[in-house]
Write an enzyme that holds these catalytic residues in place. Sequence first.
Site, PDB file in Angstrom:
ATOM      1  N   TYR B 100       0.852  -1.185   0.000  1.00 53.67           N
ATOM      2  CA  TYR B 100       0.000   0.000   0.000  1.00 53.67           C
ATOM      3  C   TYR B 100       0.884   1.229   0.000  1.00 53.67           C
ATOM      4  O   TYR B 100       1.828   1.318   0.791  1.00 53.67           O
ATOM      5  CB  TYR B 100      -0.868  -0.022   1.267  1.00 53.67           C
ATOM      6  N   GLU B 183      -2.678   7.672  -4.715  1.00 52.00           N
ATOM      7  CA  GLU B 183      -2.604   6.414  -3.970  1.00 52.00           C
ATOM      8  C   GLU B 183      -2.588   5.215  -4.907  1.00 52.00           C
ATOM      9  O   GLU B 183      -3.266   5.218  -5.932  1.00 52.00           O
ATOM     10  CB  GLU B 183      -3.832   6.340  -3.042  1.00 52.00           C
TER      11      GLU B 183
END
Lengths: 288, 361
Positions: B100, B183
């Site tokens: 992530y 992201e």
Amino acid sequence: MIYGDRNLSVIVQNITGRQGMFHTELMNAYAREVGGRGVVAGVAPGKGGREVHGVPVYNTVREALREHDATASVVFVPAAAAGDSVMEAAHAGIELAVVITEHIPIHDAMKAIAYAKLHDCTVIGPNCPGLLSPGECKLGIMPAHLARRGNVGVVSRSGTLTYEVVDELTRAGIGQSTVVGIGGDPVIGQTFVDALARFEEDPHTKAVVVIGEVGGNLEEEGVRSTSLPVVTYIAGVSAPPEKRMGHAGAIIEGGEGDARSKVRRLSALNIPVASRPSEIPGLIREVL
Amino acid sequence: MKLLEYEAKRIFSGYGIPVPKGVLIRAPEEIAAHLPEIGDSVVLKAQVDVGGRGKAGGVLFADAKTAQETARELFSREIKGVPVGATLVEERLAIEHEYYVSIAIDRSSRQPVVLFADAGGVEIENAARADGSVIRRVVVSALLRDIPPFLMRELLGEAPKELAPVINSLYRVFQEKDAMLAEINPLVTTPQGVYAADAKLIVDDNALARQGIAVNRDLSEREREAEKHGFSYVELDGSIGVIGNGAGLTMSTLDLIEFYNGRAANFLDVGGGADQERVMHAVRLVASMPGVNVIVVNLLGGITRCDEVAKGIIAAAVAPTVIVRMAGTNEEEGRRLLAGCGYRMLDSMDLAVRAAMEVAP
């Protein structure tokens, strides 16, 4: 008072714009009233040589500072160029830049604030009403007639809500040392922590009103950092999540930064939290 | 403004971030023609702006045989109430591990912050809530074009070094595209290399013009109309119209209505330095909302001039009762103008809100 007194000499960037002109006149009217120095020069690229309400205009900050010993600037430059103007001021040696402009792209704000820090220039704002130390000096757009000199500091993310609180305090006979609006954007130069640290060093300030909003958790960070008595008010308890309530910074994201949980966290620190602005004077009396 | 996954991936790809082979289709029958280039094993991802898309049924897997039928199924769905108008068809990756990475703005340091976790995927937020240490964070300076290697090492820890160039490219995207958030979750490793399996990009609303984005899709039509006049506007479900100047004061007015057990119909901040014309439009906009029979105008002048506001209220000439509370720059002139036209002007916001409560149904 914090950030300066009546001896502070000020320049205005974009002094030839509508707001720049209008508020230069008001700032200097206030300076005359309190015997301060006020706005001594203005900057507007390409318009050097003119005068605005008797104040000489220069093309650059550097030129203005060659002729005048100003240390502070109030920035009314439109959003797209405001970040650059803050860097220009810092580079030329300005020590305090008060940025009134709203809607500055956030990356410009981050760069300008980081650059100003390298040049030891303190930035207040952007998207703020500036500061007012009653009887001493006014930098920005706050309506001075609402304020009275006294020993309560006010620090706020809001503009007009600050005037509301100042009006309530004054009507209740509670004067202010300095009222400072730090701005409603997610990225601002002076935060609650910074302003409270200055209040803590100021012998005239005995208590502080902290006015917050939905979004982020900087109110709590500020309140934790000070030993002064503090009263808080948080706007936006009725605000729905994920909706930007006017200010870019006033948004509840991913369930964080909502007003009710801020109020809960502040109450847990035994900090008095007003449920509406008119309760603030009463709470201040209790902590003084 | 939030970009959709396929838009974000196009931008990421332009910065050298590897993304899966894929194509955007707008109707189920388009899928067949693209299978030869994408491969036999595909994933179909609805391009809708909703969180938790996968769990809500917006992501389906298929092979050559089932692709057509699966596409038809996905296009017939609504994902959390949003109809599927376009679908991204991508090769199915042989995922070895999911990471992530997210770049956002840290309010406390006023600088970009890079977040990284060794275990990415849909559960990252829950995992982080349970144990904050699963996410590592480094604050970078907005004055730097790249993440310095020492910070990258701190961020990655034991994670593979081949992730570093991808994360640095994401940082470039974040800076150059005026992002509030950039992201990749998950950022995956496969036998073929590193890929951005998903992509999220939110562009600063104050930078849309210089990013060449003409229309902010995140706003409703009415909100967009309001924005044209320079207002921030949010519709709520009560009956008391609210117009304020400044976000804080306007929010505070809504809170006060709630404090007195009333319900506000809207949030409308006319902004700084509102002139007569804008105030007139604001009053008319709120008056046009169904069920609003009283409007509280709560304005304190700083950059806003009370005389301009008074002229705007008078020019609007609307049916609902308008209760005014004003103070500040050119206050006396504003007060005189309003009194001349029979408007009720009260001295505090508490009084104004209580007066509105008497008129509200």
